[in-house]
Scaffold this active site. Structure first.
Site, mmCIF file in Angstrom:
data_model
loop_
_atom_site.group_PDB
_atom_site.id
_atom_site.type_symbol
_atom_site.label_atom_id
_atom_site.label_comp_id
_atom_site.label_asym_id
_atom_site.label_seq_id
_atom_site.Cartn_x
_atom_site.Cartn_y
_atom_site.Cartn_z
ATOM 1 N N HIS A 1 0.821 -1.211 0.000
ATOM 2 C CA HIS A 1 0.000 0.000 0.000
ATOM 3 C C HIS A 1 0.856 1.263 0.000
ATOM 4 C CE1 HIS A 1 -3.828 2.054 0.663
ATOM 5 N NE2 HIS A 1 -3.229 2.807 1.560
ATOM 6 N N HIS B 1 -10.207 2.920 -0.972
ATOM 7 C CA HIS B 1 -10.407 2.512 0.420
ATOM 8 C C HIS B 1 -11.229 1.228 0.400
ATOM 9 C CE1 HIS B 1 -10.085 4.380 4.643
ATOM 10 N NE2 HIS B 1 -8.898 4.331 4.096
#
Length: 728
Positions: A40, A86
């Site tokens: 990430h 998200h």
């Protein structure tokens, strides 16, 4: 299990850290390395491929590497914009996952010194007959609405699809757009030895610890144990933080500003240090805490929302703190810039971590993972001739993927701030007024994973061209794009092969269309068990309309008697269309090839046609094909349609193919000759389809035979109600 494995590091990665440091890291240092080396934060599987994308263009002020990209729109103004995912948090806690996704992307924009003016969202879910999917969908939409509406930033556009591949792993991609005076553009940089480092905004709690690591692994079948990894948002706090940060920037003496997002204080401090090639010393006992007894490990890795890190010119910190106190926000000096190259972390007078910023940033691993290019095999053919065209149109208009998304955008305040020129559902892209000028910007997100799954390269080209056309049909010239690349597990060669092909397709499209990439986000590990999502590149794009009075093109048919023309050559392929899925299921019919050169000519032509007064409306052919697009333009203008055309294609192919690069335009009869001349001079294929009428009907005759005759009011009821009915 070894501690580093629990944190997501491999044995080889841990060995590299030990070798670099010449010692074993302590727990705090190990946690810092683990989050910064996560997929990430580090982009370790995608970085070598992302470098292939074109990032330079005449309008680009800031490309990849900062909090957001920025393009120049003239008059000393720029547009800052970025999209991020998200996904994992939204699968576990849909309301907060979506809300904090919105909050994070807003902070990225005002960290650049820009005032956020619009939000967009690109959402993917499984089929709505599943109770869990309905729970996720309603929760995500409510979370986006709750945060955006409270902070006062309109949600103006987006796209939503419901497909089986997103059953376990929904996608929530949020984009924010802001306006900035280019002379006041701010970057996330830490420089100036002795300059104080301020932590401002909310208190720090235990929410979101290791959220970045959580987003870098596959979801388990039972994700409840990951609920603590989901952050909790407070939009009212964010509104105060936004205004206080912009006021502080206006006051001046701020060297750099960074959002505390994924990996919290660890990432914000190390990224600012790396950009400024400076060291940072932090004192964690000064950090305002929400919970008692928090350890240095927890403080450094907390992803509590609504926090920013500021580097301020020494001697001005008290004035900056006063501004934040005025807004009833915490503002504390938590450190200073050093002349070293390390992030030094102190707690109760003891040094609890000391790591070179390079280890956390540029020394993170970069993998050229093995990949296998997907084979496009076992292709089948279909015969659609037996499908009644009227029945097909009715079914497609009420399909949740095509039906009007009123349920979604009626929850959003799309008018707050009164910059919105065109409401959602009445244009292919949202159009926003730039106050104090004649200009407007068009913004849009788009993508279709099913096309990409069946042909990653052509599907990616399609996503870029489709988004660019969405801007062009409003009269805008595309200036730059951001992207959110959503994929499964990159450690699997077939998934990595999809990614490599998507990058190749995007690169080709961006180069031919002359649209640079200003930044983006990669979300891997959207996979549960052995089931990965469709590879889903979502494209976010910004375009400029020089003069809204003369340059804005409506989607709606405008006048009874206008002629309807089609720009671009229809070829009739039905591969991976909504028609194919609705009537034939998952059939391996080839994806239509994308003609980027023709697309480029149409994109350049449309604003010129409007400026010359030669077209009255424009709408691109997309989901559902020509028949659905004709209906959408008719619904928006409350006018009927007569089509009378001769074609060698089957009616079903002509009406329901979703070949990208086709645009419906309406033309005044007295301008017809001049219109045709301009189009042919531009080298664009053009066909006369019929005309706009004042009746409550759509009538389509092909080769002398009536294939569709329906009341528009009845079709509109299907289109307006389809999504709500599917939710019942």
């Amino acid at each position: 299990m070894a501690k580093w494995r629990e944190m997501g590091l491999t044995d080889e990665e841990y060995r590299r850290i030990v070798e670099y440091l010449g010692r074993e890291p302590n727990e705090v240092e190990l946690g810092m390395c683990a989050v910064m080396w996560s997929e990430h934060c580090s982009y370790k599987s995608s970085k070598i491929h992302l470098k292939k994308l074109p990032t330079r263009g005449p309008a680009v002020v800031q490309g990849p590497g900062e909090n957001a990209g920025v393009v120049d729109i003239g008059d000393g103004l720029g547009i800052a914009f970025k999209i991020e995912s998200h996904n994992h948090p939204s699968a576990i806690e849909p309301y907060q996952g979506a809300a904090t996704g919105v909050g994070g992307i807003i902070r990225d924009i005002f960290a650049m010194g820009a005032r956020p003016i619009a939000l967009l969202d690109s959402l993917r879910f499984g089929k709505l007959h599943s109770p869990r999917v309905r729970h996720l969908f309603t929760g995500v939409v409510a979370g986006i609405a709750g945060y955006g509406n409270c902070i006062g930033i309109p949600t103006v556009a987006g796209d939503v699809y419901f497909q089986e591949s997103y059953e376990e792993n929904p996608l929530v991609n949020a984009m924010c757009v802001g306006i900035v005076e280019l002379s006041k553009l701010k970057k996330g940089v830490a420089t100036g030895v002795g300059n104080p480092v301020l932590l401002v905004g909310a208190t720090t709690g235990r929410d979101g610890i290791h959220g970045a690591t959580f987003a870098s692994e596959e979801l388990s079948q039972d994700g409840e144990d990951k609920r603590p990894s989901v952050q909790v948002g407070d939009p009212f706090m964010e509104k105060l933080l936004l205004e206080a940060c912009l006021e502080a920037l206006e006051y001046g003496h701020i060297v750099g500003m960074q959002d505390l997002g994924a990996a919290g204080l660890t990432s914000s401090s190390s990224e600012m240090a790396a950009r400024g090639k400076s060291g940072i010393r932090l004192y964690l006992d000064r950090v305002p805490l929400r919970e008692e007894g928090m350890t240095p490990y927890e403080i450094m890795l907390s992803e509590s929302q609504e926090r920013m890190l500021l580097v301020v010119e020494k001697g001005y910190e008290d004035e900056i703190i006063k501004i934040f106190k005025k807004w009833d926000l915490n503002a504390v000096v938590v450190g200073e810039i050093t002349d070293g190259e390390e992030i030094e972390v102190f707690f109760d007078g003891e040094c609890v971590a000391k790591l070179p910023y390079r280890l956390l940033t540029e020394e993170a691993p970069v993998y050229d993972r093995p990949y296998r290019i997907p084979e496009i095999k076992n292709l089948q053919s279909i015969n659609p001739a037996g499908v009644d065209c009227g029945e097909a149109l009715r079914r497609l208009l009420q399909s949740p993927n095509i039906a009007r998304k009123s349920y979604v955008y009626e929850q959003y305040d799309h008018q707050v701030g009164v910059n919105t020129v065109v409401k959602p559902g009445y244009s292919d892209a949202a159009v926003l007024r730039i106050k104090g000028t004649k200009k407007g910007i068009a913004v849009k997100t788009d993508g279709n994973g099913r096309y990409v799954y069946h042909n990653p390269r052509e599907g990616a080209k399609r996503a870029v061209l489709e988004t660019a056309l969405n801007l062009a049909v409003t009269g805008a010239k595309p200036l730059g794009l951001t992207n959110c690349l959503n994929f499964g597990n990159p450690e699997k060669p077939e998934i990595m092969g999809q990614f490599v092909e998507v990058i190749a397709g995007m690169k080709e499209a961006c180069e031919i269309l002359n649209i640079p990439v200003t930044g983006g986000n990669v979300s891997f590990y959207n996979e549960t068990g052995e089931k990965a999502i469709y590879p889903t590149p979502v494209i976010g794009m910004v375009g400029l309309i020089d003069d809204l009075e003369t340059g804005l093109i409506p989607m709606a048919f405008q006048t009874e008697g206008d002629l309807i023309y089609l720009l671009g050559e229809p070829t009739g392929e039905l591969g991976q269309s909504e028609f194919l899925k609705e009537f034939f299921g998952d059939v391996l019919v080839p994806v239509p090839p994308v003609d980027l050169q023709e697309g480029r000519r149409i994109i350049e032509l449309l604003p010129l046609l409007k400026k010359q007064g030669l077209i009255n409306s424009a709408h691109d052919v997309s989901d559902g094909g020509l028949a659905v697009s004709l209906c959408e333009a008719a619904f928006a203008g409350e006018l009927g349609v007569n089509i009378d055309f001769t074609t060698s294609l089957l009616p079903q192919e002509f009406l329901f193919s979703e070949k990208v690069g086709l645009v419906i335009v309406s033309v005044s009869p007295e301008k017809e000759e001049e219109f045709i001349k301009s189009v042919k001079n531009a080298g664009v294929f053009v066909l006369k389809l019929g005309r706009v009428n004042g009746k409550d009907e759509i009538e389509i005759c092909l080769n002398g035979q009536r294939v569709i005759q329906e009341k528009l009011s009845e079709l509109k009821a299907l289109y307006e109600g389809g999504l709500s009915w599917a939710l019942k």
